[in-house]
Design a protein around this motif. Sequence first.
Motif, PDB file in Angstrom:
ATOM      1  N   ASN A 326      12.688   4.617  15.933  1.00 11.78           N
ATOM      2  CA  ASN A 326      11.947   4.134  14.763  1.00 11.78           C
ATOM      3  C   ASN A 326      10.473   4.424  14.953  1.00 11.78           C
ATOM      4  N   ALA A 327       9.659   3.946  14.051  1.00  7.94           N
ATOM      5  CA  ALA A 327       8.212   4.139  14.152  1.00  7.94           C
ATOM      6  C   ALA A 327       7.508   2.826  13.855  1.00  7.94           C
ATOM      7  N   SER A 328       6.311   2.679  14.420  1.00  7.10           N
ATOM      8  CA  SER A 328       5.454   1.538  14.113  1.00  7.10           C
ATOM      9  C   SER A 328       4.411   1.958  13.089  1.00  7.10           C
ATOM     10  N   PHE A 329       3.945   0.992  12.309  1.00  8.68           N
ATOM     11  CA  PHE A 329       3.027   1.305  11.216  1.00  8.68           C
ATOM     12  C   PHE A 329       1.879   0.304  11.178  1.00  8.68           C
ATOM     13  N   PHE A 330       0.865   0.650  10.372  1.00 11.36           N
ATOM     14  CA  PHE A 330      -0.192  -0.275   9.974  1.00 11.36           C
ATOM     15  C   PHE A 330       0.029  -0.652   8.515  1.00 11.36           C
ATOM     16  N   GLY A 331       0.031  -1.939   8.227  1.00  9.89           N
ATOM     17  CA  GLY A 331       0.083  -2.406   6.851  1.00  9.89           C
ATOM     18  C   GLY A 331      -1.198  -3.159   6.510  1.00  9.89           C
ATOM     19  N   ILE A 332      -1.652  -3.033   5.258  1.00 14.11           N
ATOM     20  CA  ILE A 332      -2.846  -3.746   4.786  1.00 14.11           C
ATOM     21  C   ILE A 332      -2.401  -4.816   3.797  1.00 14.11           C
ATOM     22  N   PRO A 333      -2.633  -6.096   4.084  1.00 15.10           N
ATOM     23  CA  PRO A 333      -2.265  -7.143   3.126  1.00 15.10           C
ATOM     24  C   PRO A 333      -3.009  -6.966   1.801  1.00 15.10           C
ATOM     25  N   SER A 334      -2.355  -7.323   0.724  1.00 13.80           N
ATOM     26  CA  SER A 334      -2.953  -7.132  -0.600  1.00 13.80           C
ATOM     27  C   SER A 334      -4.191  -7.996  -0.813  1.00 13.80           C
ATOM     28  N   ASN A 335      -4.360  -9.061  -0.004  1.00 17.22           N
ATOM     29  CA  ASN A 335      -5.524  -9.927  -0.207  1.00 17.22           C
ATOM     30  C   ASN A 335      -6.615  -9.696   0.835  1.00 17.22           C
ATOM     31  N   SER A 336      -6.530  -8.580   1.564  1.00 19.19           N
ATOM     32  CA  SER A 336      -7.583  -8.266   2.531  1.00 19.19           C
ATOM     33  C   SER A 336      -8.913  -8.101   1.806  1.00 19.19           C
TER      34      SER A 336
END
Length: 425
Positions: A326-336
Amino acid sequence: MPIRNPLRRQPSTTARHRILPALATAALTALALSACSAPTNNPRGPEFFDWSDVQVAADGQTVKLWMWGGDDQGNAYVDDVLAPAAAAQGVTLERVPIADTKDALNRVFTELQAGRNTDGAVDLVWINGDNFRTGKQADAWFCDWTGLLPNMNFVSDSDPLLTEDFGTPVEGCEAPWHKAQFSFVYNSATVPNPPTTVEGILDWAEANPGRFTYPAAPDFTGSAFLREVLYSVNGGDESVPSMYSDEAFDELSPALFDRLETLAPSLWREGSTYPATSEQLTKLFADGEIDMMMTYGPATLTALVENGTLPETTRVLTVEDGTLGNASFFGIPSNSGNIAGAMIVANEALSVEQQVAKADPAVWGQFTVLDLDALSATDRALFDDLPQSPVVPSFDVLSRNANPELSAEWVPALDDGWRTRIAAR
Protein backbone atom coordinates in the motif's frame (compact mmCIF):
# COMPACT_ATOMS: atom_id res chain seq x y z
CA MET A 1 -7.63 25.06 -11.97
CA PRO A 2 -9.80 26.13 -9.05
CA ILE A 3 -9.81 24.15 -5.84
CA ARG A 4 -13.14 23.54 -4.14
CA ASN A 5 -13.68 22.66 -0.53
CA PRO A 6 -16.79 20.67 0.51
CA LEU A 7 -18.09 19.65 3.93
CA ARG A 8 -20.66 17.20 5.37
CA ARG A 9 -21.81 13.63 6.49
CA GLN A 10 -21.02 10.68 8.85
CA PRO A 11 -18.43 8.04 9.99
CA SER A 12 -18.59 4.49 11.60
CA THR A 13 -17.02 1.58 13.80
CA THR A 14 -16.93 -0.88 17.03
CA ALA A 15 -14.82 -2.90 19.79
CA ARG A 16 -13.89 -5.34 22.94
CA HIS A 17 -11.61 -7.57 25.36
CA ARG A 18 -8.15 -8.77 26.49
CA ILE A 19 -5.43 -6.64 24.79
CA LEU A 20 -6.60 -4.10 27.26
CA PRO A 21 -5.19 -0.61 26.57
CA ALA A 22 -5.20 -0.79 22.78
CA LEU A 23 -8.69 -2.22 22.51
CA ALA A 24 -10.07 0.21 25.04
CA THR A 25 -8.57 3.11 23.15
CA ALA A 26 -9.89 1.78 19.86
CA ALA A 27 -13.37 1.42 21.30
CA LEU A 28 -13.42 4.95 22.69
CA THR A 29 -12.09 6.32 19.46
CA ALA A 30 -14.65 4.44 17.42
CA LEU A 31 -17.43 5.75 19.63
CA ALA A 32 -16.12 9.26 19.22
CA LEU A 33 -15.98 8.89 15.48
CA SER A 34 -19.47 7.50 15.24
CA ALA A 35 -20.77 10.18 17.61
CA CYS A 36 -19.34 13.09 15.65
CA SER A 37 -20.63 14.04 12.26
CA ALA A 38 -19.46 17.04 10.30
CA PRO A 39 -22.19 19.68 10.06
CA THR A 40 -23.58 20.87 6.77
CA ASN A 41 -21.71 23.99 5.66
CA ASN A 42 -21.22 25.94 2.48
CA PRO A 43 -18.00 25.20 0.62
CA ARG A 44 -15.30 27.74 1.50
CA GLY A 45 -12.25 29.15 -0.23
CA PRO A 46 -9.50 29.76 -0.76
CA GLU A 47 -9.36 28.91 -4.45
CA PHE A 48 -6.00 28.72 -6.15
CA PHE A 49 -5.77 29.01 -9.89
CA ASP A 50 -2.09 28.18 -10.23
CA TRP A 51 0.94 27.22 -8.11
CA SER A 52 2.11 30.82 -7.76
CA ASP A 53 -1.20 31.62 -5.99
CA VAL A 54 -0.43 28.82 -3.54
CA GLN A 55 3.10 30.08 -2.93
CA VAL A 56 1.93 33.63 -2.22
CA ALA A 57 -0.81 32.46 0.15
CA ALA A 58 1.53 30.04 1.95
CA ASP A 59 4.25 32.54 2.79
CA GLY A 60 4.50 32.90 6.56
CA GLN A 61 2.01 30.12 7.39
CA THR A 62 2.63 27.55 10.12
CA VAL A 63 1.52 24.02 9.23
CA LYS A 64 0.64 21.56 11.99
CA LEU A 65 1.39 18.02 10.76
CA TRP A 66 -0.43 15.41 12.86
CA MET A 67 1.31 12.08 12.56
CA TRP A 68 1.84 8.89 14.54
CA GLY A 69 4.71 9.63 16.92
CA GLY A 70 5.95 6.10 17.54
CA ASP A 71 8.58 6.02 14.80
CA ASP A 72 11.75 7.78 15.96
CA GLN A 73 13.30 7.74 12.48
CA GLY A 74 10.15 9.18 10.95
CA ASN A 75 10.01 11.90 13.59
CA ALA A 76 13.67 12.78 13.01
CA TYR A 77 13.18 12.87 9.23
CA VAL A 78 10.29 15.35 9.52
CA ASP A 79 12.05 17.54 12.09
CA ASP A 80 15.53 17.54 10.57
CA VAL A 81 14.98 17.14 6.82
CA LEU A 82 11.45 18.04 5.71
CA ALA A 83 10.86 20.96 8.09
CA PRO A 84 14.01 22.87 7.03
CA ALA A 85 13.04 22.38 3.36
CA ALA A 86 9.58 23.81 4.07
CA ALA A 87 11.14 26.71 5.98
CA ALA A 88 13.23 27.58 2.94
CA GLN A 89 9.93 28.17 1.15
CA GLY A 90 8.51 30.38 3.87
CA VAL A 91 6.44 27.72 5.65
CA THR A 92 6.99 26.63 9.24
CA LEU A 93 6.31 22.91 9.71
CA GLU A 94 5.45 21.73 13.21
CA ARG A 95 5.03 18.01 13.92
CA VAL A 96 2.20 17.04 16.28
CA PRO A 97 2.82 13.48 17.56
CA ILE A 98 -0.32 11.38 18.10
CA ALA A 99 -0.88 7.81 19.31
CA ASP A 100 -3.43 6.97 16.62
CA THR A 101 -4.35 8.62 13.33
CA LYS A 102 -7.97 8.53 14.44
CA ASP A 103 -7.01 11.16 17.02
CA ALA A 104 -6.46 13.67 14.20
CA LEU A 105 -9.72 12.77 12.50
CA ASN A 106 -11.61 12.99 15.79
CA ARG A 107 -10.21 16.49 16.31
CA VAL A 108 -11.34 17.56 12.84
CA PHE A 109 -14.84 16.11 13.34
CA THR A 110 -15.16 17.78 16.75
CA GLU A 111 -14.16 21.15 15.31
CA LEU A 112 -16.53 20.86 12.37
CA GLN A 113 -19.28 19.87 14.76
CA ALA A 114 -18.58 23.05 16.70
CA GLY A 115 -18.63 25.19 13.57
CA ARG A 116 -14.87 25.76 13.49
CA ASN A 117 -14.69 25.60 9.71
CA THR A 118 -11.75 27.76 8.68
CA ASP A 119 -9.15 27.73 11.44
CA GLY A 120 -8.83 24.10 12.52
CA ALA A 121 -5.91 22.88 14.60
CA VAL A 122 -5.00 20.17 12.08
CA ASP A 123 -3.42 21.28 8.80
CA LEU A 124 -1.94 18.07 7.48
CA VAL A 125 -2.31 14.37 8.42
CA TRP A 126 -0.18 11.30 7.64
CA ILE A 127 -2.92 8.92 6.70
CA ASN A 128 -4.20 5.97 4.69
CA GLY A 129 -6.83 3.24 4.68
CA ASP A 130 -9.87 3.27 6.91
CA ASN A 131 -9.21 6.76 8.30
CA PHE A 132 -9.05 8.21 4.81
CA ARG A 133 -12.28 6.49 3.84
CA THR A 134 -14.05 7.67 7.01
CA GLY A 135 -12.93 11.25 6.44
CA LYS A 136 -13.85 11.17 2.78
CA GLN A 137 -17.32 9.86 3.53
CA ALA A 138 -17.73 12.79 5.92
CA ASP A 139 -16.35 15.28 3.36
CA ALA A 140 -13.76 16.15 5.97
CA TRP A 141 -10.85 16.26 3.53
CA PHE A 142 -9.95 19.16 1.27
CA CYS A 143 -10.09 17.71 -2.27
CA ASP A 144 -9.05 18.42 -5.86
CA TRP A 145 -5.73 19.95 -4.83
CA THR A 146 -3.02 17.46 -5.72
CA GLY A 147 -3.20 18.30 -9.44
CA LEU A 148 -1.68 21.68 -8.63
CA LEU A 149 1.46 20.20 -7.05
CA PRO A 150 4.35 20.50 -9.54
CA ASN A 151 6.04 17.37 -8.20
CA MET A 152 2.98 15.23 -8.96
CA ASN A 153 4.40 15.24 -12.51
CA PHE A 154 6.83 12.57 -11.29
CA VAL A 155 4.11 10.32 -9.86
CA SER A 156 2.43 7.73 -12.08
CA ASP A 157 -1.26 8.43 -12.61
CA SER A 158 -1.91 4.74 -13.33
CA ASP A 159 -0.24 3.14 -10.30
CA PRO A 160 -3.11 1.43 -8.43
CA LEU A 161 -1.25 1.84 -5.12
CA LEU A 162 -1.52 5.61 -5.59
CA THR A 163 -4.90 6.03 -7.28
CA GLU A 164 -6.80 4.04 -4.66
CA ASP A 165 -6.31 3.88 -0.90
CA PHE A 166 -7.64 0.56 0.42
CA GLY A 167 -10.24 0.56 -2.35
CA THR A 168 -11.25 4.20 -1.86
CA PRO A 169 -10.49 6.37 -4.90
CA VAL A 170 -7.97 9.05 -3.97
CA GLU A 171 -9.46 11.62 -6.40
CA GLY A 172 -7.16 14.47 -5.44
CA CYS A 173 -8.06 14.30 -1.73
CA GLU A 174 -4.60 13.17 -0.56
CA ALA A 175 -1.03 13.31 -1.89
CA PRO A 176 1.20 10.21 -1.85
CA TRP A 177 4.16 10.14 0.54
CA HIS A 178 5.80 6.70 0.39
CA LYS A 179 5.09 3.07 -0.38
CA ALA A 180 5.09 0.13 2.01
CA GLN A 181 5.21 -3.64 1.66
CA PHE A 182 3.99 -6.01 4.33
CA SER A 183 6.85 -8.34 5.22
CA PHE A 184 7.67 -11.27 7.45
CA VAL A 185 10.99 -11.01 9.27
CA TYR A 186 13.05 -13.84 10.72
CA ASN A 187 16.26 -14.46 12.63
CA SER A 188 18.48 -16.42 10.27
CA ALA A 189 20.54 -17.70 13.22
CA THR A 190 17.57 -19.52 14.73
CA VAL A 191 15.57 -20.15 11.55
CA PRO A 192 18.16 -21.47 9.08
CA ASN A 193 15.57 -22.81 6.65
CA PRO A 194 12.69 -20.33 6.70
CA PRO A 195 9.32 -21.18 5.13
CA THR A 196 8.45 -19.54 1.83
CA THR A 197 4.67 -19.27 1.94
CA VAL A 198 2.16 -17.81 4.40
CA GLU A 199 0.78 -21.26 5.16
CA GLY A 200 4.35 -22.47 5.57
CA ILE A 201 4.89 -19.75 8.19
CA LEU A 202 1.84 -20.92 10.13
CA ASP A 203 3.03 -24.53 9.88
CA TRP A 204 6.47 -23.46 11.10
CA ALA A 205 4.86 -21.70 14.07
CA GLU A 206 3.04 -24.92 15.01
CA ALA A 207 6.26 -26.91 14.70
CA ASN A 208 8.07 -24.38 16.93
CA PRO A 209 5.67 -23.61 19.79
CA GLY A 210 6.04 -20.25 21.51
CA ARG A 211 8.33 -18.73 18.87
CA PHE A 212 5.77 -16.80 16.82
CA THR A 213 2.91 -14.38 17.44
CA TYR A 214 1.26 -11.37 15.84
CA PRO A 215 -0.15 -8.04 17.09
CA ALA A 216 -3.75 -7.95 18.26
CA ALA A 217 -6.26 -6.33 15.93
CA PRO A 218 -6.96 -3.49 15.44
CA ASP A 219 -3.23 -2.73 15.47
CA PHE A 220 -2.40 -1.78 11.89
CA THR A 221 0.14 -4.59 11.42
CA GLY A 222 -2.05 -7.14 13.21
CA SER A 223 -4.97 -6.24 10.94
CA ALA A 224 -2.76 -6.68 7.89
CA PHE A 225 -1.73 -10.13 9.10
CA LEU A 226 -5.41 -11.12 9.21
CA ARG A 227 -5.78 -10.10 5.57
CA GLU A 228 -2.63 -12.03 4.63
CA VAL A 229 -4.01 -15.18 6.20
CA LEU A 230 -7.46 -14.54 4.70
CA TYR A 231 -5.86 -14.60 1.25
CA SER A 232 -3.78 -17.66 2.07
CA VAL A 233 -6.58 -19.88 3.42
CA ASN A 234 -8.92 -18.94 0.56
CA GLY A 235 -6.59 -19.66 -2.34
CA GLY A 236 -5.00 -16.24 -2.89
CA ASP A 237 -6.06 -12.64 -3.46
CA GLU A 238 -7.97 -13.47 -6.63
CA SER A 239 -10.41 -15.51 -4.56
CA VAL A 240 -11.28 -12.62 -2.24
CA PRO A 241 -13.31 -9.74 -3.71
CA SER A 242 -11.73 -6.37 -3.08
CA MET A 243 -15.05 -4.72 -2.26
CA TYR A 244 -16.60 -5.72 1.04
CA SER A 245 -19.98 -7.43 1.30
CA ASP A 246 -21.60 -9.31 4.16
CA GLU A 247 -21.98 -12.30 1.83
CA ALA A 248 -18.26 -12.40 1.02
CA PHE A 249 -17.34 -11.98 4.68
CA ASP A 250 -19.68 -14.79 5.76
CA GLU A 251 -18.33 -17.09 3.05
CA LEU A 252 -14.60 -16.40 3.40
CA SER A 253 -13.85 -15.35 6.98
CA PRO A 254 -14.65 -18.69 8.74
CA ALA A 255 -11.61 -20.34 7.14
CA LEU A 256 -9.44 -17.48 8.46
CA PHE A 257 -10.69 -17.68 12.03
CA ASP A 258 -10.67 -21.50 12.04
CA ARG A 259 -7.00 -21.41 11.02
CA LEU A 260 -6.09 -18.81 13.63
CA GLU A 261 -7.99 -20.72 16.29
CA THR A 262 -6.00 -23.85 15.46
CA LEU A 263 -2.78 -21.83 15.48
CA ALA A 264 -3.37 -20.05 18.81
CA PRO A 265 -2.06 -22.75 21.24
CA SER A 266 1.27 -22.76 19.37
CA LEU A 267 1.80 -19.01 19.69
CA TRP A 268 3.91 -17.09 22.19
CA ARG A 269 2.37 -17.63 25.64
CA GLU A 270 0.08 -20.18 24.00
CA GLY A 271 -2.04 -17.39 22.54
CA SER A 272 -3.27 -16.39 26.01
CA THR A 273 -2.29 -12.84 25.18
CA TYR A 274 -1.06 -10.92 22.16
CA PRO A 275 1.22 -7.89 21.70
CA ALA A 276 -1.01 -4.82 21.64
CA THR A 277 1.14 -3.04 19.04
CA SER A 278 3.70 -3.75 16.35
CA GLU A 279 6.29 -2.03 18.57
CA GLN A 280 5.67 -4.63 21.29
CA LEU A 281 6.04 -7.37 18.67
CA THR A 282 9.36 -5.91 17.53
CA LYS A 283 10.59 -5.86 21.13
CA LEU A 284 9.77 -9.54 21.55
CA PHE A 285 11.83 -10.25 18.44
CA ALA A 286 14.67 -7.99 19.60
CA ASP A 287 14.73 -9.71 22.99
CA GLY A 288 14.88 -13.16 21.39
CA GLU A 289 11.50 -14.25 22.73
CA ILE A 290 10.26 -15.02 19.22
CA ASP A 291 12.11 -15.94 16.02
CA MET A 292 9.78 -14.42 13.45
CA MET A 293 7.77 -11.19 13.27
CA MET A 294 6.09 -8.97 10.72
CA THR A 295 6.08 -5.31 9.67
CA TYR A 296 4.47 -3.00 7.13
CA GLY A 297 7.63 -0.88 7.12
CA PRO A 298 10.52 -3.20 6.27
CA ALA A 299 12.73 -0.42 4.94
CA THR A 300 13.29 0.77 8.50
CA LEU A 301 14.83 -2.55 9.60
CA THR A 302 18.30 -1.82 8.24
CA ALA A 303 18.84 1.02 10.67
CA LEU A 304 17.44 -1.03 13.55
CA VAL A 305 20.02 -3.72 12.84
CA GLU A 306 22.82 -1.21 12.47
CA ASN A 307 22.03 0.50 15.77
CA GLY A 308 21.88 -2.85 17.58
CA THR A 309 18.16 -2.85 18.30
CA LEU A 310 17.68 -6.00 16.23
CA PRO A 311 20.08 -8.95 15.83
CA GLU A 312 22.63 -8.81 12.99
CA THR A 313 21.07 -12.00 11.65
CA THR A 314 17.69 -10.30 11.04
CA ARG A 315 16.43 -10.92 7.50
CA VAL A 316 13.26 -10.11 5.54
CA LEU A 317 11.49 -13.11 4.11
CA THR A 318 10.32 -13.07 0.49
CA VAL A 319 7.05 -14.97 0.26
CA GLU A 320 6.12 -16.89 -2.87
CA ASP A 321 2.44 -16.10 -2.64
CA GLY A 322 3.19 -12.38 -2.28
CA THR A 323 2.36 -9.88 0.45
CA LEU A 324 0.16 -6.83 0.78
CA GLY A 325 1.35 -3.49 -0.59
CA ASN A 326 0.00 0.00 0.00
CA ALA A 327 1.02 3.64 0.17
CA SER A 328 0.94 6.38 2.79
CA PHE A 329 -0.49 9.79 2.00
CA PHE A 330 -0.89 13.36 3.24
CA GLY A 331 -4.45 14.58 3.73
CA ILE A 332 -5.51 18.20 4.35
CA PRO A 333 -8.60 18.64 6.57
CA SER A 334 -11.28 20.80 5.00
CA ASN A 335 -11.19 23.21 7.96
CA SER A 336 -7.43 23.80 7.94
CA GLY A 337 -6.53 27.46 8.22
CA ASN A 338 -3.24 26.88 6.40
CA ILE A 339 -4.21 24.99 3.28
CA ALA A 340 -1.67 26.71 1.03
CA GLY A 341 1.16 25.98 3.46
CA ALA A 342 0.06 22.34 3.72
CA MET A 343 0.18 22.08 -0.07
CA ILE A 344 3.71 23.49 -0.08
CA VAL A 345 4.79 20.80 2.43
CA ALA A 346 3.09 17.99 0.47
CA ASN A 347 4.74 19.14 -2.74
CA GLU A 348 8.16 19.44 -1.12
CA ALA A 349 7.79 15.93 0.34
CA LEU A 350 7.40 14.67 -3.24
CA SER A 351 10.59 16.32 -4.49
CA VAL A 352 13.41 14.09 -5.70
CA GLU A 353 15.67 15.44 -2.94
CA GLN A 354 13.18 14.58 -0.18
CA GLN A 355 12.23 11.20 -1.62
CA VAL A 356 15.90 10.20 -1.95
CA ALA A 357 16.70 11.36 1.56
CA LYS A 358 13.68 9.53 2.98
CA ALA A 359 14.61 6.34 1.08
CA ASP A 360 18.09 6.28 2.63
CA PRO A 361 18.00 3.65 5.41
CA ALA A 362 20.22 5.90 7.51
CA VAL A 363 17.53 8.61 7.40
CA TRP A 364 14.21 6.74 7.37
CA GLY A 365 14.35 4.09 4.65
CA GLN A 366 10.90 4.48 3.10
CA PHE A 367 10.17 3.33 -0.47
CA THR A 368 9.63 6.15 -2.97
CA VAL A 369 6.30 6.92 -4.64
CA LEU A 370 8.01 8.57 -7.61
CA ASP A 371 7.91 6.92 -11.02
CA LEU A 372 11.62 6.36 -11.56
CA ASP A 373 11.11 6.04 -15.31
CA ALA A 374 9.76 9.62 -15.34
CA LEU A 375 12.93 11.04 -13.81
CA SER A 376 16.02 12.36 -15.55
CA ALA A 377 19.04 10.07 -15.68
CA THR A 378 20.73 12.26 -13.07
CA ASP A 379 17.81 12.05 -10.65
CA ARG A 380 17.34 8.33 -11.25
CA ALA A 381 20.99 7.78 -10.38
CA LEU A 382 20.38 9.29 -6.94
CA PHE A 383 18.05 6.39 -6.18
CA ASP A 384 20.33 3.83 -7.83
CA ASP A 385 23.19 5.00 -5.62
CA LEU A 386 21.33 4.47 -2.34
CA PRO A 387 23.11 1.92 -0.12
CA GLN A 388 21.99 -1.69 -0.53
CA SER A 389 20.86 -3.49 2.57
CA PRO A 390 21.86 -7.03 3.61
CA VAL A 391 18.67 -7.11 5.70
CA VAL A 392 15.99 -5.93 3.27
CA PRO A 393 15.72 -6.84 -0.44
CA SER A 394 15.13 -4.02 -2.91
CA PHE A 395 11.54 -2.85 -3.37
CA ASP A 396 11.41 -4.51 -6.80
CA VAL A 397 12.18 -7.89 -5.22
CA LEU A 398 10.07 -7.33 -2.12
CA SER A 399 6.98 -6.24 -4.07
CA ARG A 400 7.16 -9.12 -6.55
CA ASN A 401 3.76 -10.88 -6.61
CA ALA A 402 2.41 -8.07 -4.41
CA ASN A 403 -1.17 -8.53 -3.28
CA PRO A 404 -3.67 -5.66 -3.45
CA GLU A 405 -5.20 -4.25 -0.31
CA LEU A 406 -8.86 -5.01 0.28
CA SER A 407 -11.36 -2.16 0.52
CA ALA A 408 -11.31 -0.34 3.86
CA GLU A 409 -14.67 -1.87 4.92
CA TRP A 410 -12.97 -5.26 5.26
CA VAL A 411 -10.64 -3.97 7.98
CA PRO A 412 -13.11 -3.31 10.86
CA ALA A 413 -15.13 -6.39 9.89
CA LEU A 414 -12.11 -8.70 10.18
CA ASP A 415 -10.90 -6.92 13.33
CA ASP A 416 -14.29 -7.40 14.99
CA GLY A 417 -14.39 -11.03 13.91
CA TRP A 418 -10.94 -11.63 15.38
CA ARG A 419 -11.95 -10.07 18.70
CA THR A 420 -15.04 -12.24 19.05
CA ARG A 421 -13.58 -15.47 17.65
CA ILE A 422 -9.91 -15.39 18.76
CA ALA A 423 -9.33 -12.80 21.52
CA ALA A 424 -12.46 -13.88 23.39
CA ARG A 425 -11.46 -17.57 23.43
